[in-house]
Design an enzyme around this catalytic site. Structure first.
Site, PDB file in Angstrom:
ATOM      1  N   ASN A 146     -70.169  77.917 148.399  1.00  0.00           N
ATOM      2  CA  ASN A 146     -70.419  79.365 148.354  1.00  0.00           C
ATOM      3  C   ASN A 146     -71.095  79.722 149.666  1.00  0.00           C
ATOM      4  O   ASN A 146     -72.281  79.434 149.857  1.00  0.00           O
ATOM      5  CB  ASN A 146     -71.336  79.699 147.158  1.00  0.00           C
ATOM      6  CG  ASN A 146     -71.782  81.152 147.182  1.00  0.00           C
ATOM      7  OD1 ASN A 146     -71.168  81.988 147.852  1.00  0.00           O
ATOM      8  ND2 ASN A 146     -72.859  81.464 146.460  1.00  0.00           N
ATOM      9  N   TRP A 147     -70.325  80.341 150.532  1.00  0.00           N
ATOM     10  CA  TRP A 147     -70.867  80.636 151.868  1.00  0.00           C
ATOM     11  C   TRP A 147     -71.810  81.840 151.869  1.00  0.00           C
ATOM     12  O   TRP A 147     -72.421  82.133 152.883  1.00  0.00           O
ATOM     13  CB  TRP A 147     -69.711  80.888 152.854  1.00  0.00           C
ATOM     14  CG  TRP A 147     -68.994  79.647 153.283  1.00  0.00           C
ATOM     15  CD1 TRP A 147     -69.144  78.377 152.791  1.00  0.00           C
ATOM     16  CD2 TRP A 147     -68.001  79.556 154.318  1.00  0.00           C
ATOM     17  NE1 TRP A 147     -68.314  77.507 153.448  1.00  0.00           N
ATOM     18  CE2 TRP A 147     -67.607  78.200 154.388  1.00  0.00           C
ATOM     19  CE3 TRP A 147     -67.404  80.468 155.190  1.00  0.00           C
ATOM     20  CZ2 TRP A 147     -66.643  77.752 155.299  1.00  0.00           C
ATOM     21  CZ3 TRP A 147     -66.441  80.027 156.090  1.00  0.00           C
ATOM     22  CH2 TRP A 147     -66.072  78.684 156.147  1.00  0.00           C
ATOM     23  N   GLU A 191     -77.420  85.766 142.504  1.00  0.00           N
ATOM     24  CA  GLU A 191     -77.774  86.770 143.524  1.00  0.00           C
ATOM     25  C   GLU A 191     -77.115  88.112 143.195  1.00  0.00           C
ATOM     26  O   GLU A 191     -77.676  89.164 143.468  1.00  0.00           O
ATOM     27  CB  GLU A 191     -77.385  86.269 144.925  1.00  0.00           C
ATOM     28  CG  GLU A 191     -78.340  85.170 145.381  1.00  0.00           C
ATOM     29  CD  GLU A 191     -77.754  84.153 146.330  1.00  0.00           C
ATOM     30  OE1 GLU A 191     -76.696  84.398 146.930  1.00  0.00           O
ATOM     31  OE2 GLU A 191     -78.368  83.069 146.460  1.00  0.00           O
ATOM     32  N   GLY A 215     -74.354  76.003 148.032  1.00  0.00           N
ATOM     33  CA  GLY A 215     -74.640  77.107 148.950  1.00  0.00           C
ATOM     34  C   GLY A 215     -74.890  76.577 150.351  1.00  0.00           C
ATOM     35  O   GLY A 215     -73.957  76.298 151.107  1.00  0.00           O
TER      36      GLY A 215
HETATM   37  C1  PEP Z   1     -75.364  78.841 145.389  1.00  0.00           C
HETATM   38  O1  PEP Z   1     -75.320  79.727 146.225  1.00  0.00           O
HETATM   39  O2  PEP Z   1     -74.650  78.899 144.393  1.00  0.00           O
HETATM   40  C2  PEP Z   1     -76.271  77.720 145.600  1.00  0.00           C
HETATM   41  C3  PEP Z   1     -76.324  76.766 144.693  1.00  0.00           C
HETATM   42  O3  PEP Z   1     -77.022  77.740 146.741  1.00  0.00           O
HETATM   43  P1  PEP Z   1     -77.867  76.489 147.352  1.00  0.00           P
HETATM   44  O4  PEP Z   1     -76.986  75.294 147.290  1.00  0.00           O
HETATM   45  O5  PEP Z   1     -78.197  76.921 148.748  1.00  0.00           O
HETATM   46  O6  PEP Z   1     -79.083  76.334 146.485  1.00  0.00           O
END
Ligand code: PEP
Length: 255
Positions: free
Chosen positions: A13-14, A100, A237
């Site tokens: 997930n960018w 988010e 992410g």
């Molecule tokens: C996400 O955006 O779904 C996520 C898990 O972010 P991160 O890996 O940065 O915690």
């Protein structure tokens, strides 16, 4: 993971990162690193990068996804993008209900359900995100909450459509914070999701469902998290913005 029963999928997930030009460069860097993956590899990029991502990933094992879609096919919804629009571009996946979106953009369990149904009806594969806030974990209501989010998200989804659903367990307190759930915590809640789906759709459907963990999964902790029977992959992410780190996670899921 239990690869005898279900597909493992690592999805990046960018978030709100990368221009089209940067998208092309990063995917070109990733392609050789993930080409031998024995798991699904998906990159969910910003809307404006979808075209570049689809072109860069063409002919490779990388699938492209969006990070949201609206529930109506068209109309007066300024700033939104619909499921038929994504499908027409050749997009295969869409993330729905990321925390988010729920926290900053007023997404609710009900709109998550509506968006999920619209995406499925238009032939997209959906990564539905569920997960608790820290206060909810401390209150001891994680399991009930995640089960409820799962049930509402799947309201009206047919058994056939369920085959195009991945559920991502993402504890909100672990997203982008560097705090990862322990492998046991991740496995436990992914198991709750599977049981919830089992009650709705039966044992076989639950066994076949891909349930991801997401929340600061990285090159160092991926193997331990993925060793849990009920963790069938990850939604990544920060680490999905670095080709090397992402490819280490893909390799961990390919074992
Ligand atoms: C996400 O955006 O779904 C996520 C898990 O972010 P991160 O890996 O940065 O915690």
């Amino acid at each position: 993971m239990n690869k005898q029963l279900r597909n493992a999928v690592i999805a990046g997930n960018w978030k709100m990162n990368k221009t089209p030009e940067e998208t092309t460069a990063l995917i070109n860097e990733m392609k050789p690193l993930v080409k031998d993956a024995d798991c699904g590899v998906v990159l969910c990029v910003p809307f404006v990068d979808l075209d570049a991502a689809l072109k860069a990933a063409a002919g490779s094992n990388i699938k492209i996804g969006a990070q949201n879609c609206h529930f109506e096919p068209s109309g007066a919804f300024t700033g939104e993008v619909s499921a038929p629009m994504l499908k027409a571009m050749g997009v295969e996946y869409v993330i729905i209900g990321h925390s988010e979106r729920r926290t900053y953009f007023g997404e609710t369990d009900v709109t998550v359900n509506k968006r999920t149904l619209a995406a499925l009806e238009n032939g997209l594969k959906v990564i539905v995100c569920v997960g608790e806030y820290l206060e909810q974990r401390e209150q001891g209501i994680t399991e009930e909450l995640v089960a409820m989010q799962t049930k509402i998200a799947l309201n009206g989804v047919s058994a056939e459509q369920l085959k195009n659903i991945i559920i991502a367990y993402e504890p909100v307190w672990a997203i982008g914070t560097g705090k990862t759930a322990t492998a046991e915590q991740a496995g436990e809640v992914c198991g709750v999701i599977r049981k919830t789906v089992g009650k709705l759709y039966g044992e076989d459907a639950a066994k076949a469902l891909t349930v991801q963990y997401g929340g600061s999964m990285n090159a160092k902790n991926a193997e331990e998290l993925l060793a849990q029977e009920d963790v069938d992959g990850g939604l990544i992410g920060g680490a999905s913005l670095k080709a090397q780190d992402f490819s280490v996670i893909v390799k961990a899921a390919s074992k």
